[in-house]
Each structure stands twice: as C-alpha cells, then as structure tokens.
Enzyme design. Structure first.
Site, PDB file in Angstrom:
ATOM      1  CG  ASP A 222      -3.517  -1.120   0.010  1.00 59.93           C
ATOM      2  OD1 ASP A 222      -2.960  -0.014  -0.166  1.00 59.93           O
ATOM      3  OD2 ASP A 222      -4.604  -1.428  -0.511  1.00 59.93           O
TER       4      ASP A 222
ATOM      5  CG  ASP B 259      -5.807   0.912  -7.400  1.00 55.49           C
ATOM      6  OD1 ASP B 259      -6.902   1.108  -6.847  1.00 55.49           O
ATOM      7  OD2 ASP B 259      -4.739   0.797  -6.761  1.00 55.49           O
TER       8      ASP B 259
ATOM      9  CD  GLU C  67      -0.832   1.939  -3.914  1.00 55.55           C
ATOM     10  OE1 GLU C  67      -1.492   2.414  -4.858  1.00 55.55           O
ATOM     11  OE2 GLU C  67      -0.621   2.571  -2.862  1.00 55.55           O
TER      12      GLU C  67
ATOM     13  CE  LYS D  58      -0.900   5.850  -1.066  1.00 46.10           C
ATOM     14  NZ  LYS D  58      -1.582   4.580  -1.340  1.00 46.10           N
TER      15      LYS D  58
END
Ligand code: AMP
Length: 422
Positions: A10, A206, A178, A73
């Site tokens: 992850d 999330d 994800e 990211k």
C-alpha cells in the site's frame, strides 16, 4: 510456500505498508520496518550527504523542510501545467521545476549542491525501502509485488506508479485499487464461514492522513469486484484535523503568553508533531496534556486538550465526510439500506466520532474494522499477490477482479505485469 514469494504494497500518501502471505500461519502478516513499525512514513529526504527514507526522513523534517518530501503521491503522473498541481506545488517547502515533456522535477538543494528527482524516483525509494524490509523479514529475495492505487487514479498516475515499481527493482504483477484491496482483505474473513450471497454491496470509507476516499463496490457471486462509484476529497484527512488543533494551541499560547508563534515555521512544525500525537491519544482517552519545552522564545507550552474540544473544532470536516458518503451512494444509484458492509480503512477512522457518525448514518450497522485501519489495504494486496503466484488461501483462488472504475472507463485499468485482465 509453493509459489515464488510475492508481497502486497500500500503506497500511501502519508504512510505506506507492506504485507505478505504466510503459509505457515495460513494468514497475511504485516511486515515491520527496520524500526519495528508496521507502517512507514512515505517520506524521502536529502541531508547533503545521504538520502533518507521513511522514519529517518520524517524524523529530521523540522530541521530540513526544504529537502524533505512527503505526499509525493499527489505529484505522480502529473504535468507541470495542471492547475491543481500548480497550487499544490506552491504550498510545498521544497522546489519543484518543470522538466522535459512538462514533467515535474523535485529539486533538493544543500549548500551549493543539487539533487534532482522525478516523483516516480521518489516513490521508487519508498518502494525499495519496503521491498528491503520484506526481504530482511522473509529471509529471501523479493521481486514480485502487487501495488495499490486510489480508485480514481488515471492512466498517467497508474503508469507512474508502475514505473516507480520497476525503478525499485520490483516486478509489478498488478496494480489494484485500494478499496478493492480492502474488500479482499475482509472478503477473505467472510468467505471462510459464511456462504457468499448472490451479490454484495460494500462501501469503503478510507480516511487517511491527507486524503479521504469513499468507494462503492459490488461483488457478485463469482467474486467479481466492480467499482460502482468513487468520491471523497483528495485534500481531506488527518492533516486537516492536526492543523485545526495547532491553530487552537496557537490561540491559547497567544492568550496566555501574549506571543504569536504562527510566523515561525520551525515552531509550527514542532506544534504539529505534538498535536498529531495528542490527536492519536485522544482516540483512546478523553483528555490529554500537550507539552512542548521551549516552544517559543524559551517559553514552554503546557496545556490540556479534550476529546470534546477536538470534536468541536473538527465537526465541519466530519460532516463533510458523511456528505461525501451520501454523494457516492447517489452516484452509484444506491440507497444506504442496499449497502451490505461498511469497511473502514485509513488511520483517521480510529477517531471515535468518525466511527460513531458513520454508524449512525447507516442506522447502527456495525462497521468492518477487525483488520488494523492502516494495514487493511496492504493486507488485501498481499492476498492477491500470493494468489497470482499460485499460493495463499485457496478460498480466494477463484477471485476474478474486474476492478472497473467508472471515472476511468475506456482506459486499461488493470495494468499488470503479465498484461491483460483476468
Ligand atoms: P494513513 O494515511 O491511513 O496511514 O493514516 C494516517 C493518518 O491517520 C494520520 O493523520 C494519523 O495522524 C492518523 N491516525 C493514526 N492513528 C490515529 C488514531 N489512533 N487516532 C486518530 N488519528 C490517527
């Protein structure tokens, strides 16, 4: 283990996590980093002589903010001219310039020396760090991996992630979204003792450090996972909560000591670190002292912060989270009663108020939270990684992952090492 070892990664905005299937224990094991922690800050720094990754990089951030990168990211697969990216870059303490083909180049400067990196290269350093941790832990060379990406990532962002994997010396067997990964993590538990219903709707909530993603998945009786809708806010997460806590502390300090610390970057960074720690503790206790020695001009900060105060200042953000859930359901043409499971992932879902509000929204439905919030995504990736290499839990052997994101229909979503979709 019958097949070649494969890991699940992850690669998160603030923290990353790596996991692998353990035949011996018949379950996934989260792999600790060198410091013994299960999650590693997605942070890279240069101190003039050494490139630091993970905890070592994060630990020196207050001393070296211009040569420390977090949240890379957000820059993956971006073009210099992109509006959002431009705004993002402006708010960063480090230098980002335009490279060939409008690509981003991150520039570290120390005295008169310079080091240049692409976002992919920075991500590859994080991936390599995780790969090495896995190799030490597993006692074997690791090359095969499944890496997770947000469901909304476009082709460029997915390709950049894939490139980062290659630069890190990984054979990326597959990129997986994800939420799908989190669903696999939980699907595993359920398929062990419950007969799979014909069709299942799963909402993945999330809430991480810098981003909030809500996804609505449909899992059919063959195990095919389809992403029905995605939503959220790429600038909503734990850091927003930290910031409001910091602002509150600044106001309290001003009131008590008649000093305004808000213009001092180093002081603000020290405050942020103290507040983030206090915030975590407030998830398990109702009041916490915040103490920072010599915060400003030799004056210590010493105050108490209550959970009630934390909830009061952040209620606007928590309400926004629920609004995004509502919007996501609407986009997926679904009523909340149609949702079979609500899975929570991301470190910020440990906040009791967030869990309470979400549960109330779903009329008291218990939330799926038996897997550690910041490990569930890597967990699912590890299950899939083992599966692709021909070992792991037989119950998920037949999983057919379609993983189609409505936002990116028409593009090849599953960019996997062996090409094509399963
Ligand atoms: P992630 O990106 O999923 O690793 O989540 C990181 C975020 O979760 C950071 O903002 C952390 O401060 C936050 N976090 C981790 N543990 C807790 C906790 N116990 N209570 C509140 N927030 C937490």
């Amino acid at each position: 283990m019958t097949g070649r070892v494969a890991i699940g990664i992850d690669l998160g905005t603030t923290y990353s996590c790596v996991a692998a299937w353990f035949d011996k224990h018949n379950r996934v094991k989260i792999i600790p980093n060198q410091q013994g922690n299960n999650i590693t800050p997605s942070c890279v720094a240069w101190n003039g002589t050494q490139v630091l990754v993970g905890e070592a990089a994060k630990n020196q951030i207050t001393r070296n903010p211009t040569n420390t990168i977090v949240d890379v990211k957000r820059l993956m697969g971006a073009r210099f001219g992109d509006g959002v990216v431009k705004k993002d870059i402006e708010s960063r303490p480090f230098k980002v310039v335009e490279g060939p083909g409008e690509k981003l180049v991150i520039v570290f400067e120390h005295e008169s020396k310079e080091k240049k990196y692409s976002p992919e290269e920075i991500s590859s350093l994080i991936l390599r760090n995780l790969k090495e941790a896995a190799e030490v832990f597993l006692g074997t060379t690791v090359t095969d991996a499944v890496i997770t990406v947000p469901a909304y990532f476009n082709d460029n962002q997915r390709q950049a992630t894939l490139d980062a994997g290659v630069l890190a010396g990984l054979n990326v067997k597959r990129l997986i979204s994800e939420p799908t990964s989190a669903a696999i993590a939980y699907g595993l538990d359920k398929s062990a003792d419950v007969k799979r219903p014909k069709e299942k709707n799963v909402l993945i909530f999330d809430l991480g450090g810098g981003t909030f993603d809500v996804s609505l998945l449909r899992i059919d009786d063959t195990g095919t996972v389809t992403v029905k809708a995605v939503g959220g806010d790429t600038y909503l997460g734990g850091e927003n909560f930290d910031r409001l806590m910091v602002n509150h502390c600044v106001e309290m300090f001003k009131k008590k000591e008649k000093k305004d610390v808000s213009g001092n970057a180093r002081t603000m960074m020290r405050l942020k670190i103290a507040c983030e720690k206090a915030k975590r503790d407030l998830s398990s206790t109702t009041q916490i002292p915040i103490e920072v020695d010599c915060l400003f001009e030799g004056i210590d900060l010493s105050m108490k912060f209550s959970r009630a105060k934390f909830e009061e200042i952040n209620v606007g953000f928590f309400n926004m989270c629920i609004k995004h859930v509502e919007n996501c359901l609407r986009d997926g043409n679904m009523h909340k009663k149609d949702v079979d499971d609500v899975v929570i992932v991301g470190g910020s879902t440990r906040i009791p108020k967030v869990q309470q509000m979400l549960m109330e929204y779903f009329d008291g439905k218990p939330l799926c939270k038996s897997i550690n919030a910041d490990e569930a995504v890597a967990y699912g990736a590890a299950v899939l990684a083992a599966n692709l290499n021909g070992y792991g839990n037989k119950k998920v052997k037949d999983l057919m992952l379609k993983d189609v994101t409505p936002l990116s229909l028409g593009i090849k979503v599953n960019i996997d090492g062996d090409g094509g979709r399963e």
